[in-house]
Every structure is written in C-alpha cells, then in structure tokens.
Design a protein around this motif. Structure first.
Motif, PDB file in Angstrom:
ATOM      1  N   LYS A  69       0.837  -1.201   0.000  1.00 21.25           N
ATOM      2  CA  LYS A  69       0.000   0.000   0.000  1.00 21.25           C
ATOM      3  C   LYS A  69       0.873   1.253   0.000  1.00 21.25           C
ATOM      4  CE  LYS A  69      -3.431   2.431   2.855  1.00 21.25           C
ATOM      5  NZ  LYS A  69      -4.341   2.338   4.019  1.00 21.25           N
ATOM      6  N   TRP A  70       1.914   1.252   0.793  1.00 22.26           N
ATOM      7  CA  TRP A  70       2.755   2.434   0.965  1.00 22.26           C
ATOM      8  C   TRP A  70       4.078   2.286   0.211  1.00 22.26           C
ATOM      9  CZ3 TRP A  70       0.577   6.439   3.563  1.00 22.26           C
ATOM     10  CH2 TRP A  70      -0.498   6.148   4.400  1.00 22.26           C
ATOM     11  N   PRO A  71       4.550   3.349  -0.434  1.00 23.12           N
ATOM     12  CA  PRO A  71       5.884   3.311  -1.055  1.00 23.12           C
ATOM     13  C   PRO A  71       6.962   3.505   0.002  1.00 23.12           C
ATOM     14  CG  PRO A  71       4.911   5.473  -1.389  1.00 23.12           C
ATOM     15  CD  PRO A  71       3.869   4.641  -0.678  1.00 23.12           C
ATOM     16  N   TRP A  72       8.165   3.005  -0.281  1.00 21.21           N
ATOM     17  CA  TRP A  72       9.281   3.203   0.640  1.00 21.21           C
ATOM     18  C   TRP A  72       9.842   4.619   0.550  1.00 21.21           C
ATOM     19  CZ3 TRP A  72      12.282  -1.988  -0.467  1.00 21.21           C
ATOM     20  CH2 TRP A  72      11.540  -3.042   0.085  1.00 21.21           C
ATOM     21  N   ALA A  73       9.625   5.276  -0.571  1.00 23.58           N
ATOM     22  CA  ALA A  73      10.113   6.651  -0.752  1.00 23.58           C
ATOM     23  C   ALA A  73       8.999   7.479  -1.366  1.00 23.58           C
ATOM     24  CB  ALA A  73      11.353   6.678  -1.641  1.00 23.58           C
ATOM     25  N   PHE A  74       8.713   8.613  -0.759  1.00 24.57           N
ATOM     26  CA  PHE A  74       7.677   9.504  -1.274  1.00 24.57           C
ATOM     27  C   PHE A  74       8.316  10.512  -2.223  1.00 24.57           C
ATOM     28  CE2 PHE A  74       6.091   7.958   2.744  1.00 24.57           C
ATOM     29  CZ  PHE A  74       4.766   7.684   2.476  1.00 24.57           C
ATOM     30  N   GLY A  75       7.630  10.783  -3.302  1.00 28.02           N
ATOM     31  CA  GLY A  75       8.167  11.742  -4.257  1.00 28.02           C
ATOM     32  C   GLY A  75       7.092  12.216  -5.217  1.00 28.02           C
ATOM     33  N   GLY A  76       7.421  13.236  -5.981  1.00 21.08           N
ATOM     34  CA  GLY A  76       6.465  13.766  -6.945  1.00 21.08           C
ATOM     35  C   GLY A  76       5.407  14.631  -6.288  1.00 21.08           C
ATOM     36  N   ASP A  77       4.342  14.892  -7.042  1.00 16.60           N
ATOM     37  CA  ASP A  77       3.262  15.761  -6.568  1.00 16.60           C
ATOM     38  C   ASP A  77       2.069  14.974  -6.040  1.00 16.60           C
ATOM     39  OD1 ASP A  77       4.773  17.962  -7.364  1.00 16.60           O
ATOM     40  OD2 ASP A  77       3.977  17.861  -9.420  1.00 16.60           O
ATOM     41  N   TYR A  78       2.248  13.681  -5.831  1.00 19.35           N
ATOM     42  CA  TYR A  78       1.125  12.853  -5.366  1.00 19.35           C
ATOM     43  C   TYR A  78       0.785  13.215  -3.924  1.00 19.35           C
ATOM     44  CZ  TYR A  78      -1.818   8.673  -5.148  1.00 19.35           C
ATOM     45  OH  TYR A  78      -2.870   7.817  -5.055  1.00 19.35           O
ATOM     46  N   PRO A  79      -0.434  13.665  -3.624  1.00 23.54           N
ATOM     47  CA  PRO A  79      -0.792  14.073  -2.258  1.00 23.54           C
ATOM     48  C   PRO A  79      -0.643  12.915  -1.278  1.00 23.54           C
ATOM     49  CG  PRO A  79      -2.457  14.777  -3.845  1.00 23.54           C
ATOM     50  CD  PRO A  79      -1.560  13.825  -4.566  1.00 23.54           C
ATOM     51  N   TRP A  80      -0.009  13.180  -0.167  1.00 22.90           N
ATOM     52  CA  TRP A  80       0.252  12.114   0.793  1.00 22.90           C
ATOM     53  C   TRP A  80      -1.032  11.493   1.320  1.00 22.90           C
ATOM     54  CZ3 TRP A  80      -1.813  12.556   5.627  1.00 22.90           C
ATOM     55  CH2 TRP A  80      -2.234  13.838   6.027  1.00 22.90           C
ATOM     56  N   TRP A  81      -2.099  12.282   1.433  1.00 21.35           N
ATOM     57  CA  TRP A  81      -3.331  11.765   2.025  1.00 21.35           C
ATOM     58  C   TRP A  81      -4.021  10.744   1.137  1.00 21.35           C
ATOM     59  CZ3 TRP A  81      -7.273  12.990  -1.236  1.00 21.35           C
ATOM     60  CH2 TRP A  81      -7.105  14.124  -2.054  1.00 21.35           C
ATOM     61  N   LYS A  82      -3.667  10.727  -0.174  1.00 21.48           N
ATOM     62  CA  LYS A  82      -4.283   9.757  -1.058  1.00 21.48           C
ATOM     63  C   LYS A  82      -3.828   8.331  -0.767  1.00 21.48           C
ATOM     64  CE  LYS A  82      -5.535  12.470  -5.146  1.00 21.48           C
ATOM     65  NZ  LYS A  82      -5.395  12.556  -6.621  1.00 21.48           N
ATOM     66  N   TYR A  83      -2.649   8.209  -0.138  1.00 14.81           N
ATOM     67  CA  TYR A  83      -2.160   6.871   0.189  1.00 14.81           C
ATOM     68  C   TYR A  83      -3.096   6.172   1.173  1.00 14.81           C
ATOM     69  CZ  TYR A  83       2.257   8.096  -2.066  1.00 14.81           C
ATOM     70  OH  TYR A  83       3.212   8.459  -2.979  1.00 14.81           O
ATOM     71  N   PHE A  84      -3.761   6.960   2.035  1.00 14.04           N
ATOM     72  CA  PHE A  84      -4.656   6.353   3.016  1.00 14.04           C
ATOM     73  C   PHE A  84      -5.840   5.657   2.345  1.00 14.04           C
ATOM     74  CE2 PHE A  84      -2.524   9.442   5.784  1.00 14.04           C
ATOM     75  CZ  PHE A  84      -2.273   8.650   6.893  1.00 14.04           C
ATOM     76  N   ASN A  85      -6.227   6.168   1.186  1.00  7.74           N
ATOM     77  CA  ASN A  85      -7.384   5.608   0.500  1.00  7.74           C
ATOM     78  C   ASN A  85      -7.050   4.358  -0.321  1.00  7.74           C
ATOM     79  OD1 ASN A  85      -8.996   7.718   1.487  1.00  7.74           O
ATOM     80  ND2 ASN A  85      -8.417   9.048  -0.238  1.00  7.74           N
ATOM     81  N   ARG A  86      -5.775   4.031  -0.418  1.00  6.38           N
ATOM     82  CA  ARG A  86      -5.409   2.847  -1.190  1.00  6.38           C
ATOM     83  C   ARG A  86      -5.811   1.572  -0.448  1.00  6.38           C
ATOM     84  NH1 ARG A  86       0.761   3.712  -3.453  1.00  6.38           N
ATOM     85  NH2 ARG A  86       0.262   5.262  -5.070  1.00  6.38           N
ATOM     86  N   PRO A  87      -6.282   0.561  -1.165  1.00  9.78           N
ATOM     87  CA  PRO A  87      -6.583  -0.719  -0.515  1.00  9.78           C
ATOM     88  C   PRO A  87      -5.289  -1.492  -0.244  1.00  9.78           C
ATOM     89  CG  PRO A  87      -7.013  -0.878  -2.867  1.00  9.78           C
ATOM     90  CD  PRO A  87      -6.654   0.559  -2.597  1.00  9.78           C
ATOM     91  N   ASN A  88      -5.317  -2.321   0.776  1.00 10.02           N
ATOM     92  CA  ASN A  88      -4.174  -3.181   1.062  1.00 10.02           C
ATOM     93  C   ASN A  88      -4.177  -4.376   0.115  1.00 10.02           C
ATOM     94  OD1 ASN A  88      -2.926  -1.965   3.484  1.00 10.02           O
ATOM     95  ND2 ASN A  88      -4.945  -2.343   4.381  1.00 10.02           N
ATOM     96  N   PRO A  89      -3.005  -4.902  -0.230  1.00  9.90           N
ATOM     97  CA  PRO A  89      -2.975  -6.136  -1.029  1.00  9.90           C
ATOM     98  C   PRO A  89      -3.724  -7.254  -0.303  1.00  9.90           C
ATOM     99  CG  PRO A  89      -0.803  -5.123  -0.945  1.00  9.90           C
ATOM    100  CD  PRO A  89      -1.654  -4.365   0.028  1.00  9.90           C
ATOM    101  N   SER A  90      -4.393  -8.071  -1.040  1.00 10.23           N
ATOM    102  CA  SER A  90      -5.234  -9.115  -0.445  1.00 10.23           C
ATOM    103  C   SER A  90      -4.781 -10.498  -0.896  1.00 10.23           C
ATOM    104  CB  SER A  90      -6.698  -8.893  -0.844  1.00 10.23           C
ATOM    105  OG  SER A  90      -6.849  -9.070  -2.245  1.00 10.23           O
ATOM    106  N   ILE A  91      -5.326 -11.489  -0.226  1.00  6.24           N
ATOM    107  CA  ILE A  91      -5.025 -12.869  -0.590  1.00  6.24           C
ATOM    108  C   ILE A  91      -5.555 -13.173  -1.991  1.00  6.24           C
ATOM    109  CG2 ILE A  91      -5.250 -15.275   0.130  1.00  6.24           C
ATOM    110  CD1 ILE A  91      -3.753 -13.503   2.098  1.00  6.24           C
ATOM    111  N   ARG A  92      -6.712 -12.629  -2.339  1.00  2.00           N
ATOM    112  CA  ARG A  92      -7.272 -12.838  -3.665  1.00  2.00           C
ATOM    113  C   ARG A  92      -6.344 -12.298  -4.746  1.00  2.00           C
ATOM    114  NH1 ARG A  92      -9.762 -10.142  -7.606  1.00  2.00           N
ATOM    115  NH2 ARG A  92      -9.553  -8.167  -6.453  1.00  2.00           N
ATOM    116  N   GLU A  93      -5.772 -11.100  -4.507  1.00  2.00           N
ATOM    117  CA  GLU A  93      -4.847 -10.512  -5.482  1.00  2.00           C
ATOM    118  C   GLU A  93      -3.583 -11.351  -5.604  1.00  2.00           C
ATOM    119  OE1 GLU A  93      -6.231  -5.845  -4.912  1.00  2.00           O
ATOM    120  OE2 GLU A  93      -4.526  -6.654  -3.784  1.00  2.00           O
ATOM    121  N   PHE A  94      -3.131 -11.905  -4.503  1.00  3.72           N
ATOM    122  CA  PHE A  94      -1.972 -12.801  -4.541  1.00  3.72           C
ATOM    123  C   PHE A  94      -2.261 -14.012  -5.421  1.00  3.72           C
ATOM    124  CE2 PHE A  94      -0.738 -16.835  -2.399  1.00  3.72           C
ATOM    125  CZ  PHE A  94       0.572 -16.905  -2.866  1.00  3.72           C
ATOM    126  N   ARG A  95      -3.431 -14.625  -5.255  1.00  6.81           N
ATOM    127  CA  ARG A  95      -3.797 -15.777  -6.072  1.00  6.81           C
ATOM    128  C   ARG A  95      -3.881 -15.399  -7.550  1.00  6.81           C
ATOM    129  NH1 ARG A  95      -2.468 -19.705  -2.659  1.00  6.81           N
ATOM    130  NH2 ARG A  95      -3.657 -19.629  -0.696  1.00  6.81           N
TER     131      ARG A  95
END
Length: 420
Positions: A69-95
């Motif tokens: 969900k989170w990058p190891w390094a933040f950069g660019g103009d991407y608003p930091w608060w948008k990261y909170f809205n990202r979904p976490n990787p799931s078991i279904r996505e792994f499959r």
C-alpha cells in the motif's frame, strides 16, 4: 642480467644506509605509518559500516518486487493523504498474480504478513516482543530462511493451515534452554504450535531491523486464525505480496512492467487512472546506501590524505639530508664507474623502501583494530584495502624520493668527492 645486478646493488646500498641511521629511519617511518593508518582505517571502517548496514537490510531480500500500500520513498506531486485511500494487497490478489504472471519471468510469488509484540510460552519459560509472521509456501523463494536445525514447512502444512512453526535461534534457546526445540510446543494468542525448524543465529545487527533470531514463521492460514488481514485495524496486520525476479531480467524491468499491468487489471483501473498500489524494490535502499557511503568515503580520503602528505614531506626531508651526507660517497661511486641510473635507483629505492615499511606498519595497526571485539559493528580489512595501502606507500616513496634522487644522480663526481 646487468639490470638485475644494478637493482640488487642499489637495494643493498639503500639497506646499508638505512641501517647506519636506524633512529632517523624509525622516526621517518612514523609519518608514513600514521598517514597509511589514518586513510586505510577510515576506508576500512566505512567499508565495514556499509557492509553491516547492507547485512542489516538483508531481510528485504534481493531481486524482489514488493506489492504494498505504501511506497518506501515519497516523491512527486502525489498528495500524501491519497495513500490512506489505497486498498491493502489481499489474498485474492496474490492468487490472481500467481495465475497471471509468466512463469519464466519470476522464481516465486508469496504473500506474507507480520505482527510484533507477541509472547510465546512453553511451560514456565516465555519470550516477549516476538514477531509472528504468516507466510505462504513460496516465501523461502522470496526471502532467505536459513535453517540450522529441522526443516522448512511442507506445501501440505501450509495449504492445510497446520499449527507448525519455524522459529529464530533466540526463541528456541529461551523456550528450551536445556535441549533441542524440535518437535516441542509453545502457545501464543491462545493457539498451540509445534516447532519443526530453527533458523540460524544472525546475531546483533548495526541497525534495529527485523532479525530472524526473534522471528517466528507460521503458515498464513494459521496466522489468519489469530489476526485479520488487509482490512481496517483489526489485528493490525497487513499483507505484502513479494515477487522474486530472475537473473535473466536485469533491473527487473520486465517483471515490474508485468506486475504493474497485472495489478492494474486485477483492480480494474482505467488507463488514465493512477496506480493505487506501490511497487517497492530493495534497489531503492541499496542505491541510497551506495550514494551515502560514496560521499563518506571521499570525505574520509580527503582527511586521511593530509596525514599522508605530512608523512611524504618527512620522507622527502630525510632523503635531502641523506643525499647531503653521502655526497662524498656518491662522488667515489661515480669515479669508480657508477652511472646516473645506479645513483638515482639507490636513493629512490631507499625512499620507497622506507615508505613500504611504514605503510606495512600502518596496515598492521589497522589489522590490530579489526581484532577488537564488537557486537554491533564487525570491522574487517579487505585485500583491496591492503593493496591500496601498499600502493599508496610506493607512490609516496616515489614522489618523495624522486627529486633528491635526481639531484644525487646529476652531481659532478669531482665536486662531489671534494665535498665534506
């Protein structure tokens, strides 16, 4: 043959001159010794520090792409608060990734999740602050799992979510200090687990990074019995998908493109929509470490070069004095047939020999420093640094002795013999 005899005679005269002024020779060596010790010790400590930091970061693996969900390094103009809205990787996505990725482009796909601060109990013994990590079978392809005793999980144990565990050395030693931990049981989070493997001892790391010594691996299904994954704050655990690359894909460019395309397709992202996941790679950390220590190495070399410069001035001064003292002998040697090259070699070899002995003494002092026991920072001197130290010694000797040697070789034999 004549050249070899000339070389041997030059070395013999240089050695006799050094022995005749032993105290002055020793004092001359000190400057070079301190200089070589200063610069090689700086390089050795920097190399050891970099190696220890890289070793502390081994837990992230090599040639691996992590879907998180989170990058190891933040950069660019991407608003930091948008990261909170990202979904976490799931078991279904792994499959889905397992099914969609081209087998030739990767060596394994695994999903894993961890939660620290757990207590493990076995009878009257217990250990606290342990990290429990739920993993799938291919985890050992993504990350190193060095087994010292016992074995890794079988595919059947992982698929059946059995309560088995591979534990770190410290866990096994603390729970069962008087015998082997294999086949023994412990309890945590209300569940009972059987130890099937014990990992090799890593020891203390320079950085406070996750260590296998206090890590407890569990099949992912057994882990999810205790903690929820990928949703809200239930359990506090979040899944990470790791994809191991191949040696045939330099920079993992093909694998990264395929993983990104597959994840966008799995999540139904439109062409103009931004990624709602991060692809993290250990190379980000490795590049940052390399740049940092390159700067530190240059700074250390500049500081150490001043000490070497002082040593070089000391050798040059001694060589000028030596030429002045032996002017009469130079005249006699020339009158007996010695050519300019013989005289030049004699003094140049003397300066180089002085610096070599001083450099060897400096390297010996650095080696003694490496013998000092350190738990967190293991200092070791590489062959490259030994070669560098001896090479610098020869270079200092040539630079410091060339001018006095040329002056000596150009003397008029008649004038030289008459000098006192």
């Amino acid at each position: 043959m004549k050249s070899l005899r000339l070389l041997f005679e030059s070395l013999r005269f240089a050695w006799q001159a050094l022995r005749a002024n032993l105290l002055r020779t020793v004092l001359s060596l000190l400057g070079v010794t301190v200089g070589i010790f200063a610069i090689i010790s700086v390089f050795t400590v920097v190399d050891s520090l970099e190696a220890n930091i890289r070793q502390s970061m081994n837990f992230v693996g090599d040639k691996v792409i992590y879907v998180q969900k989170w990058p190891w390094a933040f950069g660019g103009d991407y608003p930091w608060w948008k990261y909170f809205n990202r979904p976490n990787p799931s078991i279904r996505e792994f499959r889905e990734l397992q099914r969609r990725l081209t087998p030739e482009n990767h060596r394994g796909v695994a999903v894993f999740a961890a939660r620290g601060g757990n207590t493990l109990k076995a009878g009257t013994n217990s250990v606290e602050g342990i990290a429990l990590q739920g993993i799938t079978f291919d985890y050992r392809s993504v990350s190193s799992v060095p087994i010292q005793e016992g074995r890794y999980f079988t595919a059947q144990e992982v698929d059946a979510s059995r309560n088995v565990a591979v534990v770190g050395y410290d866990i096994a030693h603390n729970l069962y200090p008087n015998g082997s931990a294999l086949g023994r049981e412990f309890r945590t989070q209300g569940q009972k687990f059987t130890i099937v493997g014990v990992m090799e001892k890593e020891g203390k790391k320079l950085l406070d990074t996750p260590s296998n010594d206090t890590n407890c691996l569990l099949p992912l299904g057994a882990f999810t019995k205790m903690f929820a994954l990928s949703t809200g704050s239930l359990g506090g655990a979040q899944a990470t998908i790791g994809v191991k690359g191949t040696d045939d894909d330099p920079g993992l460019l093909n694998l990264e493109a395929e993983v990104r395309g597959a994840m966008r397709n799995i999540r139904g992202l439109k062409p103009r929509e931004e990624d709602d996941f991060a692809l993290n790679r250990p190379e980000m950390l490795a590049d940052a470490i390399t740049k940092l220590f390159s700067v530190i190495g240059v700074a250390g070399a500049v500081i150490g070069s001043f000490a070497i410069l002082v040593g070089g001035f000391g050798i040059a001064n001694i060589m000028f004095v030596s030429v002045k003292e032996r002017t009469n002998i130079i005249g006699i040697q020339k009158s007996l047939g010695a050519n300019n090259l013989f005289i030049l070699s004699q003094f140049l070899f003397e300066a180089v020999f002085l610096c070599l002995v001083g450099g060897a003494a400096g390297l010996f002092l650095v080696w003694l420093v490496t013998l000092v026991p350190q738990d967190a920072l293991k200092v070791s001197m590489s062959l490259n640094r030994i070669t560098l130290g001896l090479g610098l010694s020869v270079l200092i000797g040539v630079i410091s002795g060339i001018v006095p040697a040329v002056i000596a070789s150009m003397m008029d034999p008649v004038i030289a013999i008459r000098s006192k």
